[in-house]
Design a protein around this motif. Structure first.
Motif, PDB file in Angstrom:
ATOM      1  N   THR A 124       0.884  -1.301  -0.108  1.00  0.00           N
ATOM      2  CA  THR A 124       0.000  -0.100  -0.058  1.00  0.00           C
ATOM      3  C   THR A 124       0.996   1.430   0.018  1.00  0.00           C
ATOM      4  O   THR A 124       0.483   2.426   0.055  1.00  0.00           O
ATOM      5  N   GLY A 125       2.144   1.031   0.194  1.00  0.00           N
ATOM      6  CA  GLY A 125       3.174   2.220   0.113  1.00  0.00           C
ATOM      7  C   GLY A 125       3.508   2.710   1.438  1.00  0.00           C
ATOM      8  O   GLY A 125       4.288   3.580   1.600  1.00  0.00           O
ATOM      9  N   ALA A 126       3.182   1.620   2.499  1.00  0.00           N
ATOM     10  CA  ALA A 126       3.568   2.115   4.070  1.00  0.00           C
ATOM     11  C   ALA A 126       5.018   1.895   4.118  1.00  0.00           C
ATOM     12  O   ALA A 126       5.518   0.820   3.424  1.00  0.00           O
ATOM     13  N   GLY A 127       5.571   2.413   5.079  1.00  0.00           N
ATOM     14  CA  GLY A 127       7.123   2.270   5.230  1.00  0.00           C
ATOM     15  C   GLY A 127       7.145   2.320   6.849  1.00  0.00           C
ATOM     16  O   GLY A 127       6.389   2.578   7.587  1.00  0.00           O
ATOM     17  N   SER A 128       8.642   2.188   7.084  1.00  0.00           N
ATOM     18  CA  SER A 128       8.965   2.100   8.589  1.00  0.00           C
ATOM     19  C   SER A 128       8.695   3.512   9.407  1.00  0.00           C
ATOM     20  O   SER A 128       8.757   3.418  10.448  1.00  0.00           O
ATOM     21  N   ASP A 129       8.345   4.449   8.761  1.00  0.00           N
ATOM     22  CA  ASP A 129       7.953   5.862   9.517  1.00  0.00           C
ATOM     23  C   ASP A 129       6.580   5.788   9.752  1.00  0.00           C
ATOM     24  O   ASP A 129       6.450   6.854  10.419  1.00  0.00           O
ATOM     25  N   ASP A 130       5.941   5.042   9.233  1.00  0.00           N
ATOM     26  CA  ASP A 130       4.473   5.189   9.612  1.00  0.00           C
ATOM     27  C   ASP A 130       4.134   4.726  10.913  1.00  0.00           C
ATOM     28  O   ASP A 130       4.884   4.234  11.672  1.00  0.00           O
ATOM     29  N   VAL A 131       3.099   5.592  11.481  1.00  0.00           N
ATOM     30  CA  VAL A 131       2.417   5.222  12.804  1.00  0.00           C
ATOM     31  C   VAL A 131       1.139   4.664  12.649  1.00  0.00           C
ATOM     32  O   VAL A 131       0.371   5.193  12.026  1.00  0.00           O
ATOM     33  N   PHE A 132       1.063   3.363  13.154  1.00  0.00           N
ATOM     34  CA  PHE A 132      -0.135   2.253  12.932  1.00  0.00           C
ATOM     35  C   PHE A 132      -0.958   2.049  13.961  1.00  0.00           C
ATOM     36  O   PHE A 132      -0.525   1.575  15.078  1.00  0.00           O
ATOM     37  N   GLN A 133      -2.289   2.494  13.787  1.00  0.00           N
ATOM     38  CA  GLN A 133      -3.188   2.474  14.967  1.00  0.00           C
ATOM     39  C   GLN A 133      -3.930   1.286  14.639  1.00  0.00           C
ATOM     40  O   GLN A 133      -4.922   1.441  13.548  1.00  0.00           O
ATOM     41  N   ASN A 134      -3.945   0.199  15.334  1.00  0.00           N
ATOM     42  CA  ASN A 134      -4.765  -1.080  15.042  1.00  0.00           C
ATOM     43  C   ASN A 134      -6.157  -0.946  15.735  1.00  0.00           C
ATOM     44  O   ASN A 134      -6.087  -1.125  17.040  1.00  0.00           O
ATOM     45  N   MET A 135      -7.401  -0.605  15.152  1.00  0.00           N
ATOM     46  CA  MET A 135      -8.372  -0.364  15.786  1.00  0.00           C
ATOM     47  C   MET A 135      -9.295  -1.765  15.701  1.00  0.00           C
ATOM     48  O   MET A 135     -10.536  -1.816  15.859  1.00  0.00           O
ATOM     49  N   MET A 136      -8.720  -2.952  15.283  1.00  0.00           N
ATOM     50  CA  MET A 136      -9.337  -4.092  15.319  1.00  0.00           C
ATOM     51  C   MET A 136      -9.317  -4.745  16.521  1.00  0.00           C
ATOM     52  O   MET A 136      -8.340  -4.567  17.221  1.00  0.00           O
ATOM     53  N   THR A 137     -10.132  -5.658  16.887  1.00  0.00           N
ATOM     54  CA  THR A 137     -10.122  -6.216  18.259  1.00  0.00           C
ATOM     55  C   THR A 137      -8.981  -7.118  18.207  1.00  0.00           C
ATOM     56  O   THR A 137      -8.521  -8.228  17.619  1.00  0.00           O
ATOM     57  N   TYR A 138      -8.216  -7.060  19.441  1.00  0.00           N
ATOM     58  CA  TYR A 138      -7.085  -8.048  19.928  1.00  0.00           C
ATOM     59  C   TYR A 138      -7.810  -9.205  20.758  1.00  0.00           C
ATOM     60  O   TYR A 138      -8.555  -8.990  21.408  1.00  0.00           O
ATOM     61  N   GLY A 139      -7.316 -10.193  20.565  1.00  0.00           N
ATOM     62  CA  GLY A 139      -7.643 -11.330  21.233  1.00  0.00           C
ATOM     63  C   GLY A 139      -7.653 -12.507  20.223  1.00  0.00           C
ATOM     64  O   GLY A 139      -6.857 -12.724  19.314  1.00  0.00           O
ATOM     65  N   LEU A 140      -8.670 -13.295  20.231  1.00  0.00           N
ATOM     66  CA  LEU A 140      -8.781 -14.639  19.455  1.00  0.00           C
ATOM     67  C   LEU A 140      -8.895 -14.418  17.883  1.00  0.00           C
ATOM     68  O   LEU A 140      -8.359 -15.035  17.296  1.00  0.00           O
ATOM     69  N   PHE A 141      -9.704 -13.198  17.746  1.00  0.00           N
ATOM     70  CA  PHE A 141      -9.834 -12.684  16.241  1.00  0.00           C
ATOM     71  C   PHE A 141      -8.335 -12.398  15.823  1.00  0.00           C
ATOM     72  O   PHE A 141      -7.558 -11.595  16.116  1.00  0.00           O
ATOM     73  N   THR A 142      -8.189 -12.527  14.553  1.00  0.00           N
ATOM     74  CA  THR A 142      -6.858 -12.531  13.767  1.00  0.00           C
ATOM     75  C   THR A 142      -6.712 -11.047  13.293  1.00  0.00           C
ATOM     76  O   THR A 142      -5.503 -10.584  13.153  1.00  0.00           O
ATOM     77  N   GLY A 143      -7.698 -10.101  13.185  1.00  0.00           N
ATOM     78  CA  GLY A 143      -7.810  -8.944  12.698  1.00  0.00           C
ATOM     79  C   GLY A 143      -6.649  -7.959  13.742  1.00  0.00           C
ATOM     80  O   GLY A 143      -6.123  -7.027  13.236  1.00  0.00           O
ATOM     81  N   GLY A 144      -6.587  -8.196  14.935  1.00  0.00           N
ATOM     82  CA  GLY A 144      -5.662  -7.405  15.769  1.00  0.00           C
ATOM     83  C   GLY A 144      -4.402  -8.129  15.882  1.00  0.00           C
ATOM     84  O   GLY A 144      -3.627  -7.115  14.929  1.00  0.00           O
ATOM     85  N   ILE A 145      -3.866  -9.130  16.317  1.00  0.00           N
ATOM     86  CA  ILE A 145      -2.661  -9.326  16.504  1.00  0.00           C
ATOM     87  C   ILE A 145      -1.866  -9.835  15.213  1.00  0.00           C
ATOM     88  O   ILE A 145      -0.830  -9.585  15.110  1.00  0.00           O
ATOM     89  N   VAL A 146      -2.642 -10.444  14.133  1.00  0.00           N
ATOM     90  CA  VAL A 146      -1.819 -10.634  12.945  1.00  0.00           C
ATOM     91  C   VAL A 146      -1.150  -9.500  12.264  1.00  0.00           C
ATOM     92  O   VAL A 146      -0.097  -9.592  11.759  1.00  0.00           O
ATOM     93  N   LEU A 147      -2.090  -8.590  11.938  1.00  0.00           N
ATOM     94  CA  LEU A 147      -1.612  -7.547  11.261  1.00  0.00           C
ATOM     95  C   LEU A 147      -0.487  -6.493  12.173  1.00  0.00           C
ATOM     96  O   LEU A 147       0.364  -6.223  11.757  1.00  0.00           O
ATOM     97  N   HIS A 148      -0.680  -6.702  13.339  1.00  0.00           N
ATOM     98  CA  HIS A 148       0.103  -6.115  14.474  1.00  0.00           C
ATOM     99  C   HIS A 148       1.499  -6.656  14.337  1.00  0.00           C
ATOM    100  O   HIS A 148       2.496  -5.547  13.765  1.00  0.00           O
ATOM    101  N   TYR A 149       1.706  -7.853  14.214  1.00  0.00           N
ATOM    102  CA  TYR A 149       3.140  -8.535  13.977  1.00  0.00           C
ATOM    103  C   TYR A 149       3.460  -7.999  12.590  1.00  0.00           C
ATOM    104  O   TYR A 149       4.779  -7.850  12.361  1.00  0.00           O
ATOM    105  N   GLY A 150       2.694  -8.123  11.491  1.00  0.00           N
ATOM    106  CA  GLY A 150       3.011  -7.701  10.202  1.00  0.00           C
ATOM    107  C   GLY A 150       3.619  -6.295   9.831  1.00  0.00           C
ATOM    108  O   GLY A 150       4.745  -6.021   9.476  1.00  0.00           O
ATOM    109  N   VAL A 151       3.289  -5.572  10.950  1.00  0.00           N
ATOM    110  CA  VAL A 151       3.571  -3.964  10.702  1.00  0.00           C
ATOM    111  C   VAL A 151       4.837  -3.813  11.652  1.00  0.00           C
ATOM    112  O   VAL A 151       5.637  -3.041  11.309  1.00  0.00           O
TER     113      VAL A 151
END
Ligand code: AMP
Ligand code: ZN
Length: 435
Positions: A124-151
């Motif tokens: 998407t054009g993102a880089g290491s200077d970005d500040v990423f706010q993850n508003m997906m639910t953390y927990g059993l749901f993958t939307g939180g923690i999986v993208l967290h690790y990727g970023v």
């Protein structure tokens, strides 16, 4: 436009090389699957007794489909292919009954999942200077923690905000100059609708991009979010069974979602005949994951309706793309990002002795969010009771539903015979969101 890659070599791999890699990984996946209790009997029944029985990618079609029901049957460990001690991560998604569907990853699986997710984010054009706010639910749901690790793997700063708490979301965005948000499209619209209350304008923020997914949304919704917020919005598609987000992501051109084909084999089938349809034609997406030793999943029927976009993308990546999801071939509803099967609601209401035989599920738009209304008919006996009892009953139904589907419904009580009865197949669900 300068095109950013995380791993240019693999992202621009030739089709020939990709086919070779897919075949090798499919053989390995089948080898792993044969070790599991679930596939251990099913693959031999289809004539596959060892990885060597897979001689070409065309042999994929000899393998049986897997469904969400099969995942539940195999719960909790029927599809585990490694000793439990090798598992470092699990995730789960809600299912049609109380049993969730779970996935497992080894440390290597996790590293591969994370790397793929990083590729998606960089696309998407993102880089290491970005500040990423993850508003997906953390927990059993993958939307939180999986993208967290990727970023994190990209080296950008992650704010693990999780979902909800509007005031705190705005505060974090302001104080830390958030540049990228990850949220459901409905939450993006909801947040916008609350800006006035908090005395905030999009121009007060440093936001550049949003990754939106977890629920179906139209191109119009994307455009609306882009216009209201003054940012670029990228569609992200994933499902927990396939390691969650990162599986399919839009690149800088925002023209359909690349699927990382070194990690997944995609097929589009006709959901009625189960036969494959040619590229470009719409059908049900079927996925095989090629990079998960702990839990192989073969020809998984996602129930999501889409099509493969033939031809190369302007970004130069060779991995083919998927069109925006058109809907689902089953009756699963996605309400504010949460999966809900009508059967879950039915189970709860039909269990209560005060409720008669008819009920109706209505889903509506309430501003940017979804609203679930469950209308139930009472039995004649209960009608003679005190109204206080009826209030208590209503609260009890709402509570039981919340415990099963994780969202708060509005419960309406009706007299016997008040709800419509349809001739033939009962129509229990009215999804009024798309009108
Ligand atoms: P879950 O397993 O809870 O992550 O839910 C996965 C399901 O959410 C998918 O099978 C889709 O039906 C839906 N979904 C996820 N992302 C998207 C998206 N970008 N567009 C449409 N539907 C989506
Ligand atoms: Zn592209």
């Amino acid at each position: 436009m300068e095109i950013k890659y995380w791993n240019k070599e693999i992202e621009k791999i030739s089709r020939e090389e990709l086919d070779k890699l897919q075949l090798e990984r499919l053989q390995k996946t089948v080898g792993q699957a044969l070790k599991t209790e679930y596939y251990g009997s099913r693959l031999p029944a289809a004539g596959i007794n060892s990885a060597a029985d897979i001689k070409s990618l065309a042999d994929l079609r000899r393998l049986p489909f897997t469904t969400k029901i099969n995942l539940r049957e195999a719960y909790p460990f029927g599809m585990l292919a490694v000793p439990k001690s090798e598992v470092v991560r699990m995730h789960a998604s809600s299912g049609t009954t109380g049993k969730p569907t779970t996935i497992y990853l080894t440390a290597d699986d996790l590293a591969r999942s994370t790397d793929i997710t990083t590729r998606s984010v960089v696309a998407t054009g993102a880089g290491s200077d970005d500040v990423f706010q993850n508003m997906m639910t953390y927990g059993l749901f993958t939307g939180g923690i999986v993208l967290h690790y990727g970023v994190e793997n990209l080296g950008a700063m992650v704010i693990p905000a999780s979902s909800g708490n509007t005031a705190r979301q705005f505060q974090l965005m302001k104080d830390f100059n958030t540049t990228i948000i990850h949220a459901t499209p409905s939450y993006m619209l909801y947040l916008y609708s609350r800006m006035d209350d908090f005395g905030i304008k999009p121009s007060d923020l440093n936001l550049k991009k949003a990754f939106v997914g977890a629920e179906p949304h139209s191109e119009d919704v994307r455009k609306k979010i882009e216009k209201l917020w003054g940012i670029d919005v990228y569609n992200s598609y994933g499902l927990s069974e396939m390691n969650g987000p990162g599986l399919a992501f839009e690149c800088q051109y925002k023209d359909c979602m690349h699927v990382w084909e070194d990690a997944y084999i995609m097929e589009i089938i006709d959901p009625e005949t189960l036969e494959p349809v040619p590229d470009g034609e719409e059908g049900e997406l079927v996925l095989t994951i090629l990079v998960r030793d702990a839990m192989p999943l073969i020809r998984y029927r996602t129930r999501d309706l889409t099509r493969i976009i033939p031809g190369e993308c302007k970004c130069g990546r060779t991995h083919r793309r998927l069109a925006r999801m058109k809907g689902r071939s089953d009756d699963m509803l996605i309400i504010n990002g949460v999966n809900v099967f009508p059967s879950q609601i039915e189970e709860v209401v039909m269990r209560m002795k005060e409720i008669g035989t008819n009920y109706l599920i209505v889903v509506q738009k309430a501003g940017p969010l979804d609203k679930l209304i469950v209308k139930v008919e009472l039995t004649r006996e209960i009608l003679t009771d005190d109204t206080r009892d009826l209030y208590a009953l209503k609260a009890r139904i709402a509570e039981s539903l919340k415990a099963s589907i994780f969202i708060n419904p509005i419960v309406e009580l009706h007299e016997p015979g008040a709800l419509p009865v349809s001739e033939g197949k009962a129509k229990r669900v009215m999804d009024e969101r798309r009108d």
